[in-house]
Design an enzyme around this catalytic site. Structure first.
Site, PDB file in Angstrom:
ATOM      1  N   LYS A 236       0.838  -1.192   0.000  1.00 25.66           N
ATOM      2  CA  LYS A 236       0.000   0.000   0.000  1.00 25.66           C
ATOM      3  C   LYS A 236       0.879   1.250   0.000  1.00 25.66           C
ATOM      4  O   LYS A 236       1.996   1.239   0.526  1.00 25.66           O
ATOM      5  CB  LYS A 236      -0.885   0.046   1.251  1.00 25.66           C
ATOM      6  CG  LYS A 236      -1.951  -1.022   1.354  1.00 25.66           C
ATOM      7  CD  LYS A 236      -2.703  -0.861   2.666  1.00 25.66           C
ATOM      8  CE  LYS A 236      -3.755  -1.946   2.873  1.00 25.66           C
ATOM      9  NZ  LYS A 236      -4.902  -1.780   1.984  1.00 25.66           N
ATOM     10  N   ARG A 310     -10.005 -11.651   2.821  1.00 25.30           N
ATOM     11  CA  ARG A 310     -10.858 -12.755   2.357  1.00 25.30           C
ATOM     12  C   ARG A 310     -10.118 -14.088   2.413  1.00 25.30           C
ATOM     13  O   ARG A 310     -10.752 -15.141   2.520  1.00 25.30           O
ATOM     14  CB  ARG A 310     -11.360 -12.457   0.946  1.00 25.30           C
ATOM     15  CG  ARG A 310     -10.302 -12.374  -0.111  1.00 25.30           C
ATOM     16  CD  ARG A 310     -10.748 -11.622  -1.354  1.00 25.30           C
ATOM     17  NE  ARG A 310     -10.868 -10.191  -1.106  1.00 25.30           N
ATOM     18  CZ  ARG A 310     -11.254  -9.306  -2.023  1.00 25.30           C
ATOM     19  NH1 ARG A 310     -11.558  -9.712  -3.249  1.00 25.30           N
ATOM     20  NH2 ARG A 310     -11.324  -8.029  -1.741  1.00 25.30           N
TER      21      ARG A 310
END
Length: 487
Positions: A236, A310
């Protein structure tokens, strides 16, 4: 925690809540000096406004306070910090819900002060209003405070082990059982995706498993516990990484809900699963296009190492299914796409059963804790297709990110399961009364109200839910072919 709410006080100043529409009638019944004072200060009973009314000697005699129309649970949250130090009591003739008033006052005293060196200021104290549900107020504010504290704590002090310790502390208080599967034991016991995401960190990944209750329906809660998310090798940027201590917000929400359920002694069999990891960068970090075989047996291609939530949830959901629970609820700070669609203050809700979804949404509206349902649109499943594995962990498309993330998770849920998935922000970007900037458990009150109803004997609970759910759903419109070009 709630020492600014007390059972009694030697002298307590009355607080009179007023709505704008009722101010004139109330003033008409007051002495002339009070009427002149209120008019001189131009008090109009706007929500959250106050008017301090003195007696003949100049001492505080009464506080007038503006309420919103209808049920108002937040306006009173400004009072603990704005009123002069001392004790107050709700006017016996007040036309407001005493439980909501007490809840707002209690929530208004919350501050995250773990790292503050100066002493906290004195809060104005409220004598518990007659008729207020003290247990409910303490339960909800306690659960909210727990979740907020966990989310706001920096990752340096809230890693996987510390999150596990927080779960154990709650479990000890309520005589629940907890076990942890840590580090390489995750591989030995077949939780490969949890291990894969967390193995690059010096702090070992783990699956935290709490169980409580021995009778009633089975409820399993699953919370995403990414204690810090660097994005992995798909790193990020600094702006997107800055708030990633909140990436365990789903775990904090589910732990807060579990605490409230146990405190209320609801008759259900509760299980809480929290996969806790730190998504870091090192020589053994997972790489883009790696393939992992999950607990369920499906193989997953890693399209993006920053879609790690996830991955840890899919193994936890597969384990959740092993008990054949009556309902599974998972919560995660999963996608920016949900925030783009709904903003930061309204979680996205996905569900396999319409009646369950409608019941949660109804409770969200009644609690002023709204969620919004998004569809599990099956045609978008193709966006997760992989050329080398059963499924990719993310789509290459920039569209429908919240839906494709939910569809990925649904692959690990049995087709007939009753499942709710909540995609939440977990953070207040601005301060509002009772909701300061920082960690936030959006949906907690809605979920607690729903579970309290759901846990009742099905004959009573189902009748109540069915009575509220529309008997018919609008017929789907026939698709029309657009002549407009795709933009």
């Amino acid at each position: 925690m709630l020492d600014h709410l007390v059972d009694r006080a030697a002298h307590a100043v009355p607080v009179t809540p007023l709505r704008a529409a009722g101010l004139a009638a109330w003033l008409k019944a007051q002495p002339a000096n009070v009427q002149r004072w209120v008019k001189a200060l131009d008090f109009q009973a706007k929500p959250g406004s106050t008017c301090l009314v003195p007696d003949a000697e100049g001492k505080l005699e009464r506080v007038l306070f503006g309420l919103e129309e209808g049920a108002d649970r937040w306006s009173s949250a400004i009072l603990p910090t704005t009123l002069p130090a001392g004790a107050y009591q709700l006017d016996a003739d007040a036309s407001c819900d005493p439980t909501l008033f007490a809840f707002g006052w209690a929530a208004g005293g919350y501050r995250f002060r773990r790292y503050r060196s100066e002493a906290a200021g004195n809060l104005a104290r409220l004598v518990w209003p007659q008729g207020a549900d003290k247990a409910l107020v303490k339960r909800l504010v306690g659960a909210l405070s727990l979740a907020r504290d966990l989310i706001s704590t920096p990752a340096s002090d809230m890693g996987p082990a510390e999150l596990g310790a927080a779960v154990k502390a709650v479990a000890k208080e309520h005589k629940a059982k907890v076990k942890e599967i840590v580090g390489d034991d995750l591989l030995k016991q077949n939780y490969p995706t949890i291990h894969m995401v967390g193995r690059a960190s010096s702090r070992a990944p783990r699956l935290i498993d709490l169980r409580w209750g021995s009778e009633g329906p089975k409820l399993t809660l699953v919370g995403k516990g990414v204690c810090f998310d660097s994005g992995g090798l798909d790193l990020k940027s600094g702006n997107y990484m800055r708030l990633m201590k909140k990436d365990m917000g789903g775990a904090a929400l589910m732990l807060g809900l579990a605490q409230a359920i146990m405190d209320a002694k609801l008759k259900l069999q509760l299980r809480l699963l929290i996969p806790a990891v730190e998504n870091s960068v090192s020589g053994n970090a997972m790489r883009p296009l790696d393939v992992v075989k999950t607990r369920k047996g499906l193989t997953v291609e890693i399209g993006d190492t920053d879609a790690e939530g996830r991955l840890i949830l899919c193994d936890a959901l597969a384990e959740a299914e092993s008990d054949k629970p009556d309902l599974i609820i998972d919560a995660a700070t999963l996608t920016g796409a949900a925030r783009v669609a709904l903003g930061t203050e309204m979680p996205a809700l996905f569900a396999t059963k319409d009646a369950t979804a409608e019941a949660v949404l109804l409770h969200g509206r009644s609690q002023e804790d709204p969620l919004w349902r998004l569809p599990l649109n099956k045609s978008y499943r193709r966006m997760l297709d992989s050329k080398v594995a059963d499924i990719n962990n993310c789509s290459e498309s920039g569209y429908a990110g919240a839906i494709t993330a939910a569809l990925y998770l649904q692959e690990f849920i049995n087709p007939d399961s009753d499942w709710l998935h909540i995609d939440t922000m977990g953070w207040n970007l601005i301060s509002r009364p009772g909701r300061p900037e920082g960690g936030e458990a959006f949906g907690l009150r809605a979920l607690y109200a729903f579970v309290s109803e759901w846990a009742k004997p099905k004959s009573a609970a189902a009748a109540k839910i069915i009575a509220k759910v529309p008997a018919t759903r609008p017929a789907p419109r026939k698709p029309q072919v657009s002549r407009l070009r795709r933009r």
